[in-house]
Design a protein around this motif. Structure first.
Motif, mmCIF file in Angstrom:
data_model
loop_
_atom_site.group_PDB
_atom_site.id
_atom_site.type_symbol
_atom_site.label_atom_id
_atom_site.label_comp_id
_atom_site.label_asym_id
_atom_site.label_seq_id
_atom_site.Cartn_x
_atom_site.Cartn_y
_atom_site.Cartn_z
ATOM 1 N N ILE A 60 2.453 -4.218 5.206
ATOM 2 C CA ILE A 60 3.817 -4.108 5.718
ATOM 3 C C ILE A 60 4.682 -4.982 5.319
ATOM 4 C CG2 ILE A 60 4.983 -3.494 7.916
ATOM 5 C CD1 ILE A 60 2.399 -3.230 9.350
ATOM 6 N N GLY A 61 5.740 -4.600 4.638
ATOM 7 C CA GLY A 61 6.688 -5.506 4.087
ATOM 8 C C GLY A 61 7.283 -4.866 2.724
ATOM 9 N N SER A 62 8.353 -5.364 2.477
ATOM 10 C CA SER A 62 9.013 -4.873 1.088
ATOM 11 C C SER A 62 8.482 -5.846 -0.208
ATOM 12 C CB SER A 62 10.675 -5.152 1.286
ATOM 13 O OG SER A 62 10.864 -6.239 1.581
ATOM 14 N N GLY A 143 8.002 6.660 14.187
ATOM 15 C CA GLY A 143 9.234 7.449 14.272
ATOM 16 C C GLY A 143 10.391 6.728 13.155
ATOM 17 N N THR A 144 10.101 5.688 12.741
ATOM 18 C CA THR A 144 11.006 4.950 11.811
ATOM 19 C C THR A 144 10.573 4.672 10.672
ATOM 20 O OG1 THR A 144 11.923 3.514 13.859
ATOM 21 C CG2 THR A 144 12.582 2.756 11.591
ATOM 22 N N ALA A 145 11.140 4.851 9.587
ATOM 23 C CA ALA A 145 10.548 4.505 8.182
ATOM 24 C C ALA A 145 10.460 2.953 7.898
ATOM 25 C CB ALA A 145 11.524 5.225 6.941
ATOM 26 N N GLN A 146 9.475 2.492 7.602
ATOM 27 C CA GLN A 146 9.257 1.299 7.270
ATOM 28 C C GLN A 146 8.783 0.819 5.864
ATOM 29 O OE1 GLN A 146 6.397 0.588 10.785
ATOM 30 N NE2 GLN A 146 7.009 -1.512 10.357
ATOM 31 N N SER A 147 8.914 -0.366 5.358
ATOM 32 C CA SER A 147 8.751 -0.604 4.037
ATOM 33 C C SER A 147 7.308 -1.132 4.074
ATOM 34 C CB SER A 147 9.507 -1.887 3.610
ATOM 35 O OG SER A 147 10.902 -1.562 3.400
ATOM 36 N N PHE A 148 6.454 -0.749 3.059
ATOM 37 C CA PHE A 148 5.006 -0.990 2.751
ATOM 38 C C PHE A 148 5.087 -1.487 1.160
ATOM 39 C CE2 PHE A 148 4.549 1.562 6.690
ATOM 40 C CZ PHE A 148 3.594 1.091 7.309
ATOM 41 N N ILE A 149 3.859 -2.078 1.164
ATOM 42 C CA ILE A 149 3.296 -2.376 -0.517
ATOM 43 C C ILE A 149 2.048 -1.960 -0.537
ATOM 44 C CG2 ILE A 149 5.075 -4.450 -0.575
ATOM 45 C CD1 ILE A 149 2.609 -6.262 -0.207
ATOM 46 N N TRP A 150 1.574 -1.718 -1.605
ATOM 47 C CA TRP A 150 0.144 -1.348 -2.067
ATOM 48 C C TRP A 150 -0.203 -1.816 -3.396
ATOM 49 C CZ3 TRP A 150 -1.904 1.406 -6.095
ATOM 50 C CH2 TRP A 150 -1.028 2.123 -6.939
#
Length: 231
Positions: A60-62, A143-150
């Motif tokens: 979770i994060g940009s 319900g909210t778009a979040q920033s993810f990394i992979w």
């Protein structure tokens, strides 16, 4: 008349369901993640499957800096291992002192159903509270778009050390865990998506709608029964 309380109880049980799910996949579908949110228990179960044989990380994060990362890999016995970690930048993510995730030990990777037919590699599943219990944990907000990394690699994990992935096997994306979304950016990414089923696979949006619709129908039927009981 004794039948009415029984029917009412059955309908109440049917509308008490509180789960919905969504899915994300990288552009080439080498990595997919499915989230099942239980709003009553305020937790989420995440399943990750891939074609990579070394390790896969989802955070979770940009960016890596300050990201809340969960990484998984198979051990020598082909059982999956899951680790809750934090990153301060483009360095080895450190293991969190407080592990805000729950996962089943000694569970074979083959026990997890692949999210794509090509996923014969890393597979793991874990659960966590929507709001974590440590300062290193970031909240998941359905319900909210979040920033993810992979990121992912074919290099085996040795003593918990994640060998660096190459430049192609990583990316960032926006995801509402209740919906389905495609990969957003990075070499393995595509155009931005916030969740409407525009890439990837799965039925997150349909599942959320179906759950809401079922509750509405159930409540309507219950109202009819109560009206009939006292008419």
């Amino acid at each position: 008349m004794k039948l009415f309380p029984l029917i009412a109880a059955l309908i109440l049980a049917s509308v008490s369901g509180s789960t919905a799910q969504g899915m994300w996949c990288s552009k080439d579908k080498s990595v997919c993640a499915k989230a099942v949110v239980d709003s009553a228990k305020k937790n989420v179960t995440v399943t990750v499957t891939s074609s990579f044989t070394g390790w896969v990380g989802l955070g979770i994060g940009s960016a890596m800096a300050d990201a809340d990362i969960v990484a998984g890999w198979p051990n020598a016995a082909k059982n999956y291992v899951v680790s809750d970690r934090s990153a301060k930048g483009h360095v080895q993510p450190t293991v969190d002192t407080i592990q805000d995730i729950n996962w089943t030990r000694n569970q074979s990777t083959s026990s997890i159903t692949p999210l794509d037919p090509s996923h014969t590699g890393v597979r793991f599943t874990y659960s966590r509270q929507l709001i974590g219990g440590s300062s290193a944990s970031k909240a998941i907000t359905p319900g909210t778009a979040q920033s993810f990394i992979w990121a992912a690699s074919n290099q085996a994990v040795n003593n918990g050390t994640l060998l660096q992935h190459d430049g192609a096997n990583k990316g960032t994306f926006q995801w509402d865990v209740l919906l389905s979304a495609g990969s957003a950016s990075g070499t393995n990414g595509s155009s931005s998506s916030t969740g409407a089923a525009s890439g990837g696979t799965g039925s997150g949006a349909i599942s959320a709608f179906a759950a809401t619709s079922a509750q509405a129908v159930g409540l309507s039927l219950l109202s009819v029964i109560v009206f009939a009981m006292f008419a």
